[in-house]
Design an enzyme around this catalytic site. Structure first.
Site, PDB file in Angstrom:
ATOM      1  N   THR A  34       0.772  -1.280  -0.134  1.00 64.17           N
ATOM      2  CA  THR A  34      -0.015   0.034  -0.023  1.00 64.17           C
ATOM      3  C   THR A  34       0.905   1.258  -0.187  1.00 64.17           C
ATOM      4  OG1 THR A  34      -0.135  -0.306   2.277  1.00 64.17           O
ATOM      5  CG2 THR A  34      -2.094  -1.140   1.170  1.00 64.17           C
TER       6      THR A  34
ATOM      7  N   LYS B 259      -2.121   1.407  14.008  1.00 65.50           N
ATOM      8  CA  LYS B 259      -0.772   1.242  13.168  1.00 65.50           C
ATOM      9  C   LYS B 259      -0.267   2.724  12.652  1.00 65.50           C
ATOM     10  CE  LYS B 259       2.422  -0.416  11.067  1.00 65.50           C
ATOM     11  NZ  LYS B 259       3.676  -1.065  11.632  1.00 65.50           N
TER      12      LYS B 259
ATOM     13  N   ARG C  55       6.426   8.209  15.493  1.00 63.10           N
ATOM     14  CA  ARG C  55       7.764   7.934  14.840  1.00 63.10           C
ATOM     15  C   ARG C  55       8.299   9.061  14.083  1.00 63.10           C
ATOM     16  NH1 ARG C  55      11.590   4.251  16.291  1.00 63.10           N
ATOM     17  NH2 ARG C  55      12.999   3.713  14.700  1.00 63.10           N
TER      18      ARG C  55
ATOM     19  N   GLY D 128      13.542   7.037   5.296  1.00 65.40           N
ATOM     20  CA  GLY D 128      13.281   6.413   4.308  1.00 65.40           C
ATOM     21  C   GLY D 128      12.358   5.200   4.768  1.00 65.40           C
TER      22      GLY D 128
ATOM     23  N   CYS E 266       7.471   2.155   5.398  1.00 66.95           N
ATOM     24  CA  CYS E 266       6.457   2.759   6.595  1.00 66.95           C
ATOM     25  C   CYS E 266       6.218   4.085   6.788  1.00 66.95           C
ATOM     26  CB  CYS E 266       7.074   1.724   7.673  1.00 66.95           C
ATOM     27  SG  CYS E 266       6.942   0.144   7.657  1.00 66.95           S
TER      28      CYS E 266
ATOM     29  N   ARG F  91      13.255   1.592  -0.788  1.00 68.01           N
ATOM     30  CA  ARG F  91      12.285   2.572  -1.022  1.00 68.01           C
ATOM     31  C   ARG F  91      12.161   3.705  -0.238  1.00 68.01           C
ATOM     32  NH1 ARG F  91       6.494  -0.472  -1.132  1.00 68.01           N
ATOM     33  NH2 ARG F  91       8.044  -1.551  -2.651  1.00 68.01           N
TER      34      ARG F  91
HETATM   35  N1  LIG Z   1       8.381  -4.020   5.184  1.00 70.19           N
HETATM   36  C1  LIG Z   1       7.969  -3.717   6.596  1.00 70.19           C
HETATM   37  O1  LIG Z   1       8.939  -3.512   7.156  1.00 70.19           O
HETATM   38  C2  LIG Z   1       6.478  -3.610   6.760  1.00 70.19           C
HETATM   39  C3  LIG Z   1       6.316  -3.612   8.141  1.00 70.19           C
HETATM   40  C4  LIG Z   1       5.012  -3.279   8.654  1.00 70.19           C
HETATM   41  C5  LIG Z   1       3.958  -3.232   7.513  1.00 70.19           C
HETATM   42  N2  LIG Z   1       4.318  -3.339   6.299  1.00 70.19           N
HETATM   43  C6  LIG Z   1       3.052  -3.176   5.246  1.00 70.19           C
HETATM   44  O2  LIG Z   1       3.114  -4.739   4.784  1.00 70.19           O
HETATM   45  C7  LIG Z   1       2.426  -4.554   3.485  1.00 70.19           C
HETATM   46  C8  LIG Z   1       3.405  -5.184   2.482  1.00 70.19           C
HETATM   47  O3  LIG Z   1       4.682  -4.809   2.521  1.00 70.19           O
HETATM   48  P1  LIG Z   1       5.881  -5.638   2.245  1.00 70.19           P
HETATM   49  O4  LIG Z   1       7.311  -4.779   2.327  1.00 70.19           O
HETATM   50  O5  LIG Z   1       5.767  -7.008   2.479  1.00 70.19           O
HETATM   51  O6  LIG Z   1       5.902  -5.368   0.492  1.00 70.19           O
HETATM   52  P2  LIG Z   1       6.685  -6.093  -0.480  1.00 70.19           P
HETATM   53  O7  LIG Z   1       6.898  -5.219  -1.629  1.00 70.19           O
HETATM   54  O8  LIG Z   1       8.039  -6.638   0.008  1.00 70.19           O
HETATM   55  O9  LIG Z   1       6.056  -7.339  -1.193  1.00 70.19           O
HETATM   56  C9  LIG Z   1       4.842  -7.349  -1.822  1.00 70.19           C
HETATM   57  C10 LIG Z   1       4.483  -8.473  -2.410  1.00 70.19           C
HETATM   58  O10 LIG Z   1       3.207  -8.396  -3.092  1.00 70.19           O
HETATM   59  C11 LIG Z   1       3.193  -8.832  -4.339  1.00 70.19           C
HETATM   60  N3  LIG Z   1       1.792  -8.710  -4.923  1.00 70.19           N
HETATM   61  C12 LIG Z   1       1.583  -7.482  -5.709  1.00 70.19           C
HETATM   62  N4  LIG Z   1       0.297  -7.527  -6.255  1.00 70.19           N
HETATM   63  C13 LIG Z   1      -0.121  -8.762  -5.712  1.00 70.19           C
HETATM   64  C14 LIG Z   1      -1.385  -9.273  -5.867  1.00 70.19           C
HETATM   65  N5  LIG Z   1      -2.575  -8.777  -6.445  1.00 70.19           N
HETATM   66  N6  LIG Z   1      -1.736 -10.305  -5.355  1.00 70.19           N
HETATM   67  C15 LIG Z   1      -0.760 -10.968  -4.625  1.00 70.19           C
HETATM   68  N7  LIG Z   1       0.626 -10.532  -4.597  1.00 70.19           N
HETATM   69  C16 LIG Z   1       0.869  -9.428  -4.919  1.00 70.19           C
HETATM   70  C17 LIG Z   1       4.439  -8.417  -5.079  1.00 70.19           C
HETATM   71  O11 LIG Z   1       4.586  -9.154  -6.106  1.00 70.19           O
HETATM   72  C18 LIG Z   1       5.515  -8.732  -3.832  1.00 70.19           C
HETATM   73  O12 LIG Z   1       6.027  -9.930  -3.799  1.00 70.19           O
HETATM   74  C19 LIG Z   1       2.471  -3.177   3.191  1.00 70.19           C
HETATM   75  O13 LIG Z   1       1.257  -2.577   3.212  1.00 70.19           O
HETATM   76  C20 LIG Z   1       3.419  -2.431   4.241  1.00 70.19           C
HETATM   77  O14 LIG Z   1       2.926  -1.144   4.353  1.00 70.19           O
HETATM   78  C21 LIG Z   1       5.448  -3.467   6.002  1.00 70.19           C
HETATM   79  C1  LIG Z   2       5.977  -2.804  12.295  1.00 72.38           C
HETATM   80  C2  LIG Z   2       6.447  -1.797  11.495  1.00 72.38           C
HETATM   81  O1  LIG Z   2       5.802  -0.763  10.929  1.00 72.38           O
HETATM   82  N1  LIG Z   2       7.766  -1.259  11.919  1.00 72.38           N
HETATM   83  C3  LIG Z   2       8.562  -0.044  11.583  1.00 72.38           C
HETATM   84  C4  LIG Z   2       9.850  -0.532  11.135  1.00 72.38           C
HETATM   85  O2  LIG Z   2      10.133   0.829  10.696  1.00 72.38           O
HETATM   86  P1  LIG Z   2      11.480   0.596   9.503  1.00 72.38           P
HETATM   87  O3  LIG Z   2      11.693  -0.743   9.176  1.00 72.38           O
HETATM   88  O4  LIG Z   2      10.787   1.854   8.349  1.00 72.38           O
HETATM   89  O5  LIG Z   2      12.645   1.309  10.206  1.00 72.38           O
HETATM   90  P2  LIG Z   2      12.625   2.802  11.347  1.00 72.38           P
HETATM   91  O6  LIG Z   2      13.575   2.236  12.267  1.00 72.38           O
HETATM   92  O7  LIG Z   2      11.406   3.407  11.671  1.00 72.38           O
HETATM   93  O8  LIG Z   2      13.580   3.618  10.041  1.00 72.38           O
HETATM   94  C5  LIG Z   2      12.844   4.499   9.099  1.00 72.38           C
HETATM   95  C6  LIG Z   2      13.707   5.509   8.462  1.00 72.38           C
HETATM   96  O9  LIG Z   2      13.771   6.606   9.585  1.00 72.38           O
HETATM   97  C7  LIG Z   2      15.124   6.903   9.946  1.00 72.38           C
HETATM   98  N2  LIG Z   2      15.234   7.077  11.397  1.00 72.38           N
HETATM   99  C8  LIG Z   2      14.910   6.218  12.347  1.00 72.38           C
HETATM  100  C9  LIG Z   2      14.837   6.229  13.759  1.00 72.38           C
HETATM  101  C10 LIG Z   2      15.579   7.471  14.200  1.00 72.38           C
HETATM  102  O10 LIG Z   2      15.448   7.651  15.307  1.00 72.38           O
HETATM  103  N3  LIG Z   2      15.984   8.274  13.113  1.00 72.38           N
HETATM  104  C11 LIG Z   2      15.804   8.243  11.912  1.00 72.38           C
HETATM  105  O11 LIG Z   2      16.253   8.969  11.087  1.00 72.38           O
HETATM  106  C12 LIG Z   2      15.952   5.479   9.565  1.00 72.38           C
HETATM  107  O12 LIG Z   2      17.360   5.613   9.142  1.00 72.38           O
HETATM  108  C13 LIG Z   2      15.178   4.729   8.415  1.00 72.38           C
HETATM  109  O13 LIG Z   2      15.601   5.822   7.145  1.00 72.38           O
HETATM  110  O14 LIG Z   2      10.473  -0.528  12.322  1.00 72.38           O
HETATM  111  C14 LIG Z   2      10.434   0.279  13.259  1.00 72.38           C
HETATM  112  C15 LIG Z   2      11.418  -0.014  14.531  1.00 72.38           C
HETATM  113  O15 LIG Z   2      12.559  -0.324  13.977  1.00 72.38           O
HETATM  114  C16 LIG Z   2       8.913   0.769  13.559  1.00 72.38           C
HETATM  115  O16 LIG Z   2       9.203   1.615  14.610  1.00 72.38           O
HETATM  116  C17 LIG Z   2       8.167   0.918  12.355  1.00 72.38           C
HETATM  117  O17 LIG Z   2       7.002   1.297  12.731  1.00 72.38           O
END
Ligand SMILES: NC(=O)c1ccc[n+]([C@@H]2O[C@H](COP(=O)([O-])OP(=O)(O)OC[C@H]3O[C@@H](n4cnc5c(N)ncnc54)[C@H](O)[C@@H]3O)[C@@H](O)[C@H]2O)c1
Ligand SMILES: CC(=O)N[C@@H]1[C@@H](OP(=O)(O)OP(=O)(O)OC[C@H]2O[C@@H](n3ccc(=O)[nH]c3=O)[C@H](O)[C@@H]2O)O[C@H](CO)[C@@H](O)[C@@H]1O
Length: 467
Positions: free
Chosen positions: A118, A239, A246, A290, A293, A361
């Site tokens: 998303t 969420k 943050r 970056g 999230c 990203r």
């Molecule tokens: N990565 C994180 O740290 C993190 C943490 C918390 C929440 N999220 C949330 O989780 C969700 C997914 O994030 P992610 O990092 O796993 O994404 P990602 O880009 O790593 O993976 C997404 C996958 O979905 C697949 N996809 C795309 N369209 C599709 C469809 N129509 N049906 C089935 N699969 C499809 C893609 O090919 C890809 O493999 C997002 O909403 C993100 O905000 C991510």
């Molecule tokens: C479940 C989920 O969604 N989890 C998320 C995930 O987030 P994430 O993987 O995106 O990582 P973040 O640590 O949030 O960093 C994001 C960017 O912010 C910069 N940054 C960070 C802290 C700071 O003090 N100063 C900064 O400059 C950092 O360099 C980077 O570019 O894990 C975090 C816990 O690790 C969670 O809190 C966060 O909800």
């Protein structure tokens, strides 16, 4: 092929009048087949935690290469501890399989977990198109008694106002199936640990029965507690509130850091001391924010309330200004010795959005590269963790090759561990005054990661100022 589902009737969770023991037995014996849509950084580890518990999980993805890799037991995320072994074991045991045939998987499944990207579009508005497409796939296989869990991070109201109408546009009507928001609190690099229970699991249903089903299922998966909110919208906001908390607190640290010279203090030292009492948790200043999230979540909240949320909006602006602050500082540092950025070759260290994580990203490094390029600099881009660089200006250079290049300045954006091995002496030159004096280069350290004492370089550290 159906992952290890016994030939007996599958078991419907939503609206069941079975006892808790019967329901738990059905879930654990694989009679509640699960389909997870989105085999990404979150969807794959989540699927495997489901497969550990139920033994009947199908991972759906639109990428055939991802699907075939997974069915071959090949883990695309080697930065995730434990994931490779778990994947190969669960595939070998027939407890997990992957497919591109989402409709077939949806037809077989009784629990549907959506965890697709998303994003935000170029005007910073939420882009739910992928979520909508995945929801249509689920709709075409939805049966009475099924449960749908949206794990993707979404704007408030998405489950009730976007997902539910799509699901109900097929053969099913609301009240026949469950729908809940079950947001992911998982950080890349520790996914299995987080999913298994680093934090309480938040769940919220569009109706009470949906909330009950989500609470049951995640009670089977997590070692932590399950917090059931009043409804799906509340879970969606939990969420997002976590994320904007943050972003706002990083912005406070960043704003203080841009005033390091004006305050005349080491702001990082000052923050560390201020945080020694429990009512202060100022985060760490850096070169920007970056990832998939934190830079996105504020826009999911701002979408309808932009004019009435100045703090959230301003925090985003402060964080988005940090790459510019870093480049302006580099320009100033070059000018100290009469250097100019348009003639400079600048080493840009670190493109991934966070140290050690192969994901770029929304990385601030991309903005830094564009700004340097627009000023006429030659940019050498170094990232030992990323296999492929995102689209950005600059020449990709290996860490090893960098030391043989003529570099006039350096900027560290991401503090990969590998940068600690740089031989900074390689960038010193004979001072024009002779006598064996060495001449260094200006280095802007965006993550308080470098110690260049003992070299001839001039270091400016975000949050600490000039050495
Ligand atoms: N990565 C994180 O740290 C993190 C943490 C918390 C929440 N999220 C949330 O989780 C969700 C997914 O994030 P992610 O990092 O796993 O994404 P990602 O880009 O790593 O993976 C997404 C996958 O979905 C697949 N996809 C795309 N369209 C599709 C469809 N129509 N049906 C089935 N699969 C499809 C893609 O090919 C890809 O493999 C997002 O909403 C993100 O905000 C991510
Ligand atoms: C479940 C989920 O969604 N989890 C998320 C995930 O987030 P994430 O993987 O995106 O990582 P973040 O640590 O949030 O960093 C994001 C960017 O912010 C910069 N940054 C960070 C802290 C700071 O003090 N100063 C900064 O400059 C950092 O360099 C980077 O570019 O894990 C975090 C816990 O690790 C969670 O809190 C966060 O909800």
């Amino acid at each position: 092929m159906t992952a290890n589902v016994p030939t007996t009737e599958t078991f419907a969770l939503y609206g069941t009048d079975a006892s808790a023991e019967q329901t738990r037995a059905a879930f654990r014996e694989g009679r509640v087949p699960v389909a997870v849509y989105g085999m990404g950084k979150i969807g794959l580890p989540l699927s495997l935690v489901y497969a550990e518990a139920t033994g009947a999980v199908t991972g759906v993805d639109v990428d055939p290469d991802r699907v075939s890799a997974l069915n071959g037991g090949i883990n695309p995320f080697d930065h995730e501890p434990g994931l490779s072994t778990l994947l190969s074991n669960l595939v070998a045991d027939g407890r997990f399989e992957s497919t591109t045939d989402g409709e077939a998987a949806a037809t077989r499944a009784r629990v549907h977990v959506i965890v697709v990207p998303t994003l935000i579009d170029e005007s910073d508005a939420p882009d739910l198109s992928i979520l909508e497409a995945a929801t249509e796939t689920v709709r075409d296989g939805l049966e009475p008694g099924d449960a749908v869990f949206v794990e993707s991070t979404v704007p408030p109201g998405t489950c009730a106002d976007v997902v539910a109408p799509i699901l109900a546009s097929g053969d099913r009507v609301p009240g026949e199936f469950g729908l809940a928001h079950t947001p992911e609190r998982t950080a890349s690099g520790r996914a299995l640990r987080d999913i298994r229970g680093s934090y309480p699991k938040i769940v919220g249903g569009v109706d009470s029965e949906s909330g009950r089903v989500a609470e049951f299922v995640y009670g089977e998966l997590t070692d932590n507690e399950v917090i059931r909110t009043s409804d799906a919208r509340t879970a969606e906001c939990v969420k997002l509130f976590e994320g904007v908390y943050r972003d706002v607190n990083i912005a406070l640290a960043n704003e203080l850091a841009t005033l390091t010279d004006e305050f005349g203090v080491d702001v990082v030292e000052t923050i560390e001391a201020a945080n020694t009492q429990p009512y202060c948790d100022i985060h760490t200043p850096g070169a920007g924010v970056g990832g998939h999230c934190i830079p996105y979540y504020p826009y999911f909240l701002l979408d309808d309330v932009n004019e009435r949320a100045p703090l959230i909006r301003t925090a985003r602006e402060v964080n988005e200004r940090m790459p510019g602050f870093v480049v302006e500082t580099l320009v100033d540092e070059l000018a100290v010795d009469g250097g100019s950025v348009e003639d400079a070759t600048v080493a840009l260290l670190g493109v991934a959005y966070r140290a050690g994580i192969p994901e770029a990203r929304a990385s601030p490094a991309i903005d830094v590269a564009h700004r340097l390029d627009r000023l006429g600099a030659t940019v050498l881009v170094v990232d030992p963790v990323l296999d492929d660089l995102p689209e950005m200006p600059g020449e990709s250079v290996s860490l090893e090759a960098l030391e043989s290049r003529d570099v006039d300045a350096a900027v560290l954006v991401t503090a990969h561990e590998e940068f600690q091995s740089i031989d900074w002496g390689a960038f010193e030159t004979e001072d024009a005054s002779g006598g064996g004096k060495r001449r260094g280069i200006p280095v802007v350290d965006g993550r308080q990661a470098l110690d260049l004492s003992g070299t001839a370089h001039r270091q400016y550290t975000v949050g600490r100022g000039r050495d």
